[in-house]
Design a protein around this motif. Structure first.
Motif, PDB file in Angstrom:
ATOM      1  N   GLY A 123     -29.407  20.415 -11.913  1.00 50.61           N
ATOM      2  CA  GLY A 123     -30.224  19.477 -12.664  1.00 50.61           C
ATOM      3  C   GLY A 123     -30.947  20.082 -13.853  1.00 50.61           C
ATOM      4  N   LYS A 124     -30.765  21.388 -14.095  1.00 53.91           N
ATOM      5  CA  LYS A 124     -31.468  22.064 -15.166  1.00 53.91           C
ATOM      6  C   LYS A 124     -30.652  22.068 -16.464  1.00 53.91           C
ATOM      7  CE  LYS A 124     -35.072  23.276 -12.733  1.00 53.91           C
ATOM      8  NZ  LYS A 124     -34.750  22.591 -11.479  1.00 53.91           N
ATOM      9  N   ARG A 125     -31.354  22.309 -17.576  1.00 55.28           N
ATOM     10  CA  ARG A 125     -30.738  22.359 -18.903  1.00 55.28           C
ATOM     11  C   ARG A 125     -30.367  23.812 -19.221  1.00 55.28           C
ATOM     12  NH1 ARG A 125     -36.074  20.249 -21.453  1.00 55.28           N
ATOM     13  NH2 ARG A 125     -36.655  21.827 -19.908  1.00 55.28           N
ATOM     14  N   ILE A 126     -29.076  24.039 -19.486  1.00 48.14           N
ATOM     15  CA  ILE A 126     -28.591  25.391 -19.758  1.00 48.14           C
ATOM     16  C   ILE A 126     -28.010  25.434 -21.168  1.00 48.14           C
ATOM     17  CG2 ILE A 126     -27.104  27.263 -18.982  1.00 48.14           C
ATOM     18  CD1 ILE A 126     -26.970  25.898 -16.253  1.00 48.14           C
ATOM     19  N   ASP A 151     -23.371  18.770 -12.465  1.00 48.04           N
ATOM     20  CA  ASP A 151     -24.581  19.058 -11.703  1.00 48.04           C
ATOM     21  C   ASP A 151     -25.687  19.676 -12.552  1.00 48.04           C
ATOM     22  OD1 ASP A 151     -23.635  18.143  -9.210  1.00 48.04           O
ATOM     23  OD2 ASP A 151     -22.536  20.013  -8.913  1.00 48.04           O
ATOM     24  N   VAL A 152     -25.347  20.073 -13.798  1.00 43.38           N
ATOM     25  CA  VAL A 152     -26.334  20.652 -14.710  1.00 43.38           C
ATOM     26  C   VAL A 152     -26.216  19.942 -16.055  1.00 43.38           C
ATOM     27  CG1 VAL A 152     -26.276  22.912 -13.576  1.00 43.38           C
ATOM     28  CG2 VAL A 152     -24.715  22.443 -15.478  1.00 43.38           C
ATOM     29  N   ARG A 153     -27.118  20.250 -16.967  1.00 39.45           N
ATOM     30  CA  ARG A 153     -27.050  19.711 -18.326  1.00 39.45           C
ATOM     31  C   ARG A 153     -26.765  20.863 -19.276  1.00 39.45           C
ATOM     32  NH1 ARG A 153     -32.375  16.603 -19.708  1.00 39.45           N
ATOM     33  NH2 ARG A 153     -31.206  16.357 -21.649  1.00 39.45           N
ATOM     34  N   LEU A 154     -25.541  20.912 -19.774  1.00 38.96           N
ATOM     35  CA  LEU A 154     -25.153  21.977 -20.681  1.00 38.96           C
ATOM     36  C   LEU A 154     -25.460  21.557 -22.112  1.00 38.96           C
ATOM     37  CD1 LEU A 154     -21.759  23.162 -19.132  1.00 38.96           C
ATOM     38  CD2 LEU A 154     -24.071  24.048 -18.754  1.00 38.96           C
ATOM     39  N   ILE A 155     -26.265  22.368 -22.792  1.00 37.65           N
ATOM     40  CA  ILE A 155     -26.691  22.086 -24.159  1.00 37.65           C
ATOM     41  C   ILE A 155     -25.967  23.036 -25.100  1.00 37.65           C
ATOM     42  CG2 ILE A 155     -28.657  21.788 -25.692  1.00 37.65           C
ATOM     43  CD1 ILE A 155     -28.775  20.057 -23.179  1.00 37.65           C
ATOM     44  N   ASN A 156     -25.210  22.481 -26.030  1.00 38.19           N
ATOM     45  CA  ASN A 156     -24.433  23.299 -26.964  1.00 38.19           C
ATOM     46  C   ASN A 156     -25.348  23.865 -28.053  1.00 38.19           C
ATOM     47  OD1 ASN A 156     -22.212  24.482 -28.193  1.00 38.19           O
ATOM     48  ND2 ASN A 156     -21.656  22.643 -29.343  1.00 38.19           N
ATOM     49  N   LEU A 157     -25.592  25.180 -28.011  1.00 33.08           N
ATOM     50  CA  LEU A 157     -26.486  25.828 -28.958  1.00 33.08           C
ATOM     51  C   LEU A 157     -25.865  27.123 -29.489  1.00 33.08           C
ATOM     52  CD1 LEU A 157     -29.920  25.540 -27.091  1.00 33.08           C
ATOM     53  CD2 LEU A 157     -29.172  24.197 -29.068  1.00 33.08           C
ATOM     54  N   ARG A 158     -26.182  27.442 -30.736  1.00 30.44           N
ATOM     55  CA  ARG A 158     -25.763  28.715 -31.300  1.00 30.44           C
ATOM     56  C   ARG A 158     -26.583  29.845 -30.668  1.00 30.44           C
ATOM     57  NH1 ARG A 158     -27.376  29.541 -35.952  1.00 30.44           N
ATOM     58  NH2 ARG A 158     -28.802  27.771 -36.179  1.00 30.44           N
ATOM     59  N   PRO A 159     -26.001  31.031 -30.491  1.00 30.74           N
ATOM     60  CA  PRO A 159     -26.741  32.144 -29.880  1.00 30.74           C
ATOM     61  C   PRO A 159     -28.064  32.445 -30.574  1.00 30.74           C
ATOM     62  CG  PRO A 159     -24.414  32.674 -29.968  1.00 30.74           C
ATOM     63  CD  PRO A 159     -24.575  31.376 -30.718  1.00 30.74           C
ATOM     64  N   ALA A 168     -39.520  27.608 -25.992  1.00 32.94           N
ATOM     65  CA  ALA A 168     -40.143  26.310 -26.258  1.00 32.94           C
ATOM     66  C   ALA A 168     -40.020  25.348 -25.096  1.00 32.94           C
ATOM     67  CB  ALA A 168     -39.523  25.694 -27.513  1.00 32.94           C
ATOM     68  N   GLY A 169     -39.204  25.684 -24.110  1.00 34.18           N
ATOM     69  CA  GLY A 169     -39.015  24.801 -22.970  1.00 34.18           C
ATOM     70  C   GLY A 169     -37.976  23.726 -23.197  1.00 34.18           C
ATOM     71  N   SER A 170     -37.219  23.844 -24.311  1.00 35.59           N
ATOM     72  CA  SER A 170     -36.162  22.870 -24.587  1.00 35.59           C
ATOM     73  C   SER A 170     -34.992  23.031 -23.637  1.00 35.59           C
ATOM     74  CB  SER A 170     -35.685  23.009 -26.029  1.00 35.59           C
ATOM     75  OG  SER A 170     -36.749  22.816 -26.939  1.00 35.59           O
ATOM     76  N   ILE A 171     -34.828  24.240 -23.108  1.00 41.48           N
ATOM     77  CA  ILE A 171     -33.812  24.516 -22.097  1.00 41.48           C
ATOM     78  C   ILE A 171     -34.471  25.320 -20.986  1.00 41.48           C
ATOM     79  CG2 ILE A 171     -31.812  24.427 -23.639  1.00 41.48           C
ATOM     80  CD1 ILE A 171     -31.942  27.461 -23.869  1.00 41.48           C
ATOM     81  N   ASP A 172     -33.852  25.298 -19.810  1.00 40.21           N
ATOM     82  CA  ASP A 172     -34.395  26.028 -18.669  1.00 40.21           C
ATOM     83  C   ASP A 172     -33.744  27.389 -18.485  1.00 40.21           C
ATOM     84  OD1 ASP A 172     -36.086  23.789 -17.552  1.00 40.21           O
ATOM     85  OD2 ASP A 172     -34.100  22.836 -17.523  1.00 40.21           O
ATOM     86  N   ALA A 173     -32.569  27.555 -19.082  1.00 40.65           N
ATOM     87  CA  ALA A 173     -31.822  28.808 -18.963  1.00 40.65           C
ATOM     88  C   ALA A 173     -30.807  28.865 -20.098  1.00 40.65           C
ATOM     89  CB  ALA A 173     -31.113  28.892 -17.611  1.00 40.65           C
TER      90      ALA A 173
END
Length: 306
Positions: A123-126, A151-159, A168-173
């Motif tokens: 359930g966390k944002r990765i 089962d998780v929220r995958l956030i597409n981000l540049r390294p 900032a808490g926008s993602i959990d991991a």
């Protein structure tokens, strides 16, 4: 130690055969995986082999691949995913060999002390760069621990944005390759786990234009010897090598030391490397990032050219 270093540099600078052809145009990354190219350029090891090399340093493998496929570079470094994409498109490029790898160089980082296991990510944002070998490794890690992508929220981000997003808490991991995890540790993040033990060594590769490879076998051999000099230097003088890399990448020495320790530096194209590439190729096919598994060379088939 200083006397040995001076003697080594004198021997490395001994005049070699000079090739009259046009300069070899080499594109490489300003990343921890490119330690051997960084040392070879800094210590003029290509020149010591009589090879005239002009260099271009980019911040990503795709940028190096673009330089190669556009004709702006003859040889370039890139990660496994970028190389497999280029090879699968039947572009006029060939895989030469790997100059680094390391299954522990990809790490999952968190800041919340309550997150202690992979199962806690449910359930966390990765944050992760999708379509990469890091992404594939993360999916395998989740599956190994009874989780799916849903089962998780995958956030597409540049390294480059992962650390700030985590703070900032926008993602959990986030999952990323070095040196991003080591840099995150300097900002109070900590490692949850690595992507090691999943059957992929995440090789970093040297790829060349097919025409250059076929028409310049002597220059290609001299290029590899220059990298071999860099590898020897790294093994003999690790502290000096770390200083060179830290200066080139403008990163703290402690970050460089820790990040380099998670890599294996070599010059090879053995079955271990090819198996890892085939595994990543299967993942890219499943994700429909490539349409066909590219044909890979036989182990060491390119390196026998001297």
């Amino acid at each position: 130690m200083k006397k040995k270093l001076i003697l080594f540099l004198i021997l490395c600078a001994w005049p070699m055969l000079s090739y009259a052809a046009e300069p070899l145009r080499f594109a490489f990354q300003n990343r921890i995986g490119s330690v051997l190219p960084i040392i070879a350029v800094d210590q003029r090891f290509f020149a010591a082999e009589g090879l005239d090399v002009t260099t271009q340093m980019f911040s990503s493998g795709p940028a190096c691949a673009e330089a190669l496929t556009s004709g702006a570079a003859d040889i370039a470094t890139m990660g496994d995913t970028t190389a497999l994409i280029a090879l699968s498109r039947n572009l006029p490029v060939q895989l030469l060999f790997s100059h680094a790898s390391g299954e522990q160089r990809h790490r999952v980082m968190v800041m919340n002390p309550a997150l202690k296991s992979v199962e806690d990510l449910r359930g966390k944002r990765i944050g992760v760069k999708k379509g990469t070998s890091t992404y594939g490794g993360l999916l395998k890690l989740l599956s190994r621990n009874g989780l799916t992508e849903q089962d998780v929220r995958l956030i597409n981000l540049r390294p480059a944005t992962l650390i700030e997003a985590l703070q900032a808490g926008s993602i959990d991991a986030f999952a990323a390759s070095e040196p991003t995890p080591s840099m995150a540790e300097m900002r109070d993040a900590h490692q949850l786990t690595t992507l090691g033990g999943l059957g992929n060594h995440y090789p970093i590769l040297i790829v060349g234009q097919s025409r250059y490879i076929n028409d310049h076998p002597q220059q290609l051999a001299a290029f590899r010897r220059g990298l071999q000099r860099a590898l020897t230097f790294l093994h003999r003088y690790p502290q000096q090598a770390e200083k060179i890399v830290a200066t080139t990448l403008n990163l703290p020495p402690d970050v460089i030391k820790q990040a380099m320790a998670r890599h294996a530096y070599h010059l090879k194209l053995d079955q271990e490397i090819l198996t890892s590439l085939a595994d990543t190729g299967d993942f890219l096919l499943q994700q429909k990032i490539i349409r066909q598994q590219p044909k890979l060379p036989q182990p060491e088939s390119i390196l026998v050219r001297k």
